[in-house]
Design an enzyme around this catalytic site. Structure first.
Site, mmCIF file in Angstrom:
data_model
loop_
_atom_site.group_PDB
_atom_site.id
_atom_site.type_symbol
_atom_site.label_atom_id
_atom_site.label_comp_id
_atom_site.label_asym_id
_atom_site.label_seq_id
_atom_site.Cartn_x
_atom_site.Cartn_y
_atom_site.Cartn_z
ATOM 1 N N ARG A 46 0.856 -1.200 0.000
ATOM 2 C CA ARG A 46 0.000 0.000 0.000
ATOM 3 C C ARG A 46 0.884 1.239 0.000
ATOM 4 O O ARG A 46 0.604 2.237 -0.662
ATOM 5 C CB ARG A 46 -0.957 -0.007 1.199
ATOM 6 C CG ARG A 46 -1.694 1.312 1.384
ATOM 7 C CD ARG A 46 -2.981 1.211 2.202
ATOM 8 N NE ARG A 46 -2.896 0.333 3.342
ATOM 9 C CZ ARG A 46 -2.245 0.606 4.482
ATOM 10 N NH1 ARG A 46 -1.614 1.748 4.628
ATOM 11 N NH2 ARG A 46 -2.226 -0.265 5.478
ATOM 12 N N TYR A 98 -16.299 16.504 -15.474
ATOM 13 C CA TYR A 98 -16.808 15.134 -15.523
ATOM 14 C C TYR A 98 -17.902 14.955 -14.459
ATOM 15 O O TYR A 98 -17.732 15.409 -13.314
ATOM 16 C CB TYR A 98 -15.638 14.169 -15.305
ATOM 17 C CG TYR A 98 -16.082 12.759 -15.027
ATOM 18 C CD1 TYR A 98 -16.919 12.084 -15.928
ATOM 19 C CD2 TYR A 98 -15.679 12.090 -13.883
ATOM 20 C CE1 TYR A 98 -17.343 10.793 -15.663
ATOM 21 C CE2 TYR A 98 -16.093 10.792 -13.619
ATOM 22 C CZ TYR A 98 -16.930 10.151 -14.510
ATOM 23 O OH TYR A 98 -17.351 8.880 -14.246
ATOM 24 N N ASP A 172 -7.420 18.727 -14.341
ATOM 25 C CA ASP A 172 -7.686 17.350 -14.774
ATOM 26 C C ASP A 172 -7.291 17.293 -16.254
ATOM 27 O O ASP A 172 -7.985 17.827 -17.115
ATOM 28 C CB ASP A 172 -9.169 17.029 -14.562
ATOM 29 C CG ASP A 172 -9.512 15.599 -14.979
ATOM 30 O OD1 ASP A 172 -8.765 15.019 -15.786
ATOM 31 O OD2 ASP A 172 -10.537 15.085 -14.500
ATOM 32 N N LYS A 197 -8.134 6.232 -19.204
ATOM 33 C CA LYS A 197 -8.469 6.756 -20.522
ATOM 34 C C LYS A 197 -7.269 6.654 -21.474
ATOM 35 O O LYS A 197 -6.774 5.576 -21.700
ATOM 36 C CB LYS A 197 -9.000 8.176 -20.362
ATOM 37 C CG LYS A 197 -10.119 8.290 -19.298
ATOM 38 C CD LYS A 197 -11.336 7.497 -19.685
ATOM 39 C CE LYS A 197 -12.439 7.349 -18.662
ATOM 40 N NZ LYS A 197 -12.386 7.922 -17.373
HETATM 41 C C1 LIG Z 1 -12.145 13.974 -17.289
HETATM 42 C C2 LIG Z 1 -12.299 12.826 -16.325
HETATM 43 N N1 LIG Z 1 -11.756 12.916 -15.109
HETATM 44 C C3 LIG Z 1 -11.875 11.905 -14.209
HETATM 45 C C4 LIG Z 1 -12.576 10.763 -14.495
HETATM 46 C C5 LIG Z 1 -12.715 9.683 -13.453
HETATM 47 O O1 LIG Z 1 -11.825 8.650 -13.706
HETATM 48 P P1 LIG Z 1 -12.066 7.123 -13.275
HETATM 49 O O2 LIG Z 1 -13.253 6.638 -14.040
HETATM 50 O O3 LIG Z 1 -10.774 6.470 -13.639
HETATM 51 O O4 LIG Z 1 -12.322 7.107 -11.802
HETATM 52 C C6 LIG Z 1 -13.152 10.624 -15.760
HETATM 53 C C7 LIG Z 1 -13.908 9.393 -16.085
HETATM 54 O O5 LIG Z 1 -14.639 9.334 -17.050
HETATM 55 C C8 LIG Z 1 -13.016 11.685 -16.695
HETATM 56 O O6 LIG Z 1 -13.564 11.617 -17.916
#
Ligand SMILES: Cc1ncc(COP(=O)(O)O)c(C=O)c1O
Length: 380
Positions: A46, A98, A172, A197
């Site tokens: 961890r 998101y 992000d 992604k």
């Molecule tokens: C722009 C963006 N940030 C964060 C996330 C969250 O990521 P995760 O699904 O890996 O938890 C997503 C998921 O679709 C996303 O599109």
């Protein structure tokens, strides 16, 4: 070293014990100690794992940061960053993030006493006006999910530097990836990713990451990573590391295909509006050209005929798979209002039910255009 070289080599050396060229998957939870507290830098997985260390170093190098921290998902990475704050602190967030990020802010963290407000961060006046004396963090996406709005990162960073509270800027960078855009180089303090992604790139892993330059921030985030424990397993780290090696070539093709798809859609009678950062008429096009290497692989569009027409089109493609997520080699289609962004319904962040989002993959572009053409012409 250049980006393409770092993507393949950063953080990775042939394994010292066997010479294995690929980073081994250290599938172990614990590590033998020669004496109490005498070990090779690893005590418990961890806290640290060599496969994860390689991934974290590679991510840091690609983002132009000093320190990377890998998490079990993008949401876990986001959650760790927000845990740097305390009740009463204010977060100014983009109004097109998101849906899961909005849900975490609104339903989990706001009840704990963090204060959120939302503005269009592509408008620097709204950012300036939204800051408060107790603002500790500005959180944004560029391009945004799903509207592909572009924010001037250097512009926001400058505003925050001049503000008496000097809030952190967290970006992000999931949609752009560090190949297209490196927020730390433009003045951001924290970069967050859903490695699920483009970084993973093959829709076979869920993961997240945070990258920073500041050693103090790294220490606090590493403490949270270990204390809260939302860490990725070594196989997942391996898969993201493998994905990173081809990131530049994939992103070039994603963008070439996406640009062709955006142009094609813009010329279709069934389409009301196309959103793609480099498309002529996009309000952020000039900024995107300066701030990003190319327009990326995501395209959103609104069809004429509202939600019913959008559903019909999204359910009629054969190559574009109807599915959430993005950034894999295969093309995906989805309706944000009903799928990825359903949690924004009824909030100021709600999206047009007629909006369709495409993650444009690496198939031959002519097959993709034909698929869309057929789907748009589909009748009930
Ligand atoms: C722009 C963006 N940030 C964060 C996330 C969250 O990521 P995760 O699904 O890996 O938890 C997503 C998921 O679709 C996303 O599109």
């Amino acid at each position: 070293m250049k980006f393409e070289t770092l993507a393949i080599h950063a953080g990775q050396e042939p394994d010292p014990t066997t010479g294995a060229v690929m980073t081994p998957i250290y599938q172990t939870s614990t590590y033998a100690q020669e004496g109490v507290g005498e070990h090779h830098g690893y005590e418990y997985s961890r806290t640290g794992n060599p496969t994860r260390t390689a991934l974290e170093a590679c991510l840091a190098a690609l983002e132009g940061g000093e320190y990377g921290l890998a998490f079990a998902s993008g949401m876990a990475a986001t959650d760790a960053v927000l845990r740097l704050l305390k009740p009463g602190d204010h977060i100014l967030a983009g109004n097109d993030v998101y849906g899961g990020t909005f849900r975490l802010f609104d339903k989990v963290l706001a009840p704990y006493g963090l204060e959120f407000s939302y503005v269009d961060t592509s408008d620097l006046d709204q950012v300036r006006a939204g800051l408060r004396p107790e603002t500790r963090l500005v959180w944004l996406e560029t391009p945004t999910n799903p509207l592909l709005t572009i924010t001037d990162l250097a512009g926001v960073a400058e505003i925050l530097r001049a503000h008496p509270a000097s809030p952190w800027l967290a970006v992000d960078n999931t949609f752009a990836t560090p190949y297209l855009q490196r927020p730390l180089e433009l003045g951001a303090d924290i970069v967050v990713h859903s490695t699920t992604k483009y970084l993973g790139g093959h829709s076979d892993v869920v993961g997240g990451a945070v990258v920073v330059r500041d050693a103090g921030l790294r220490e606090r985030l590493a403490f949270l990573q270990n204390a809260a424990g939302a860490v990725p397993g070594p196989l997942d780290c391996f898969l993201v590391l493998r994905g990173l090696k081809t990131l530049p070539v994939r992103m070039d093709r994603h963008a070439a295909n996406a640009a062709a798809v955006a142009d094609f859609l813009a010329g279709r009678s069934q389409v009301k509006n196309v959103l793609y950062p480099l498309l002529e008429g996009h309000p952020g096009a000039e900024l995107a050209r300066r701030q990003m290497l190319n327009g990326g692989g995501m395209v959103s569009f609104v069809v004429k005929g509202g939600e019913a027409a959008a559903r019909r089109a999204a359910e009629s493609t054969q190559i574009f798979t109807l599915a959430e997520s993005l950034g894999g080699v295969e093309s995906l289609i989805e309706l944000p209002a009903a799928m990825t962004h359903a949690s924004t319904a009824g909030s100021p962040l709600a999206v047009d039910p007629g909006l369709i989002r495409l993650s444009v993959g690496l198939e031959h572009v002519e097959d993709l255009l034909e698929d869309l053409s057929r789907a748009l012409a589909a009748r009930e």
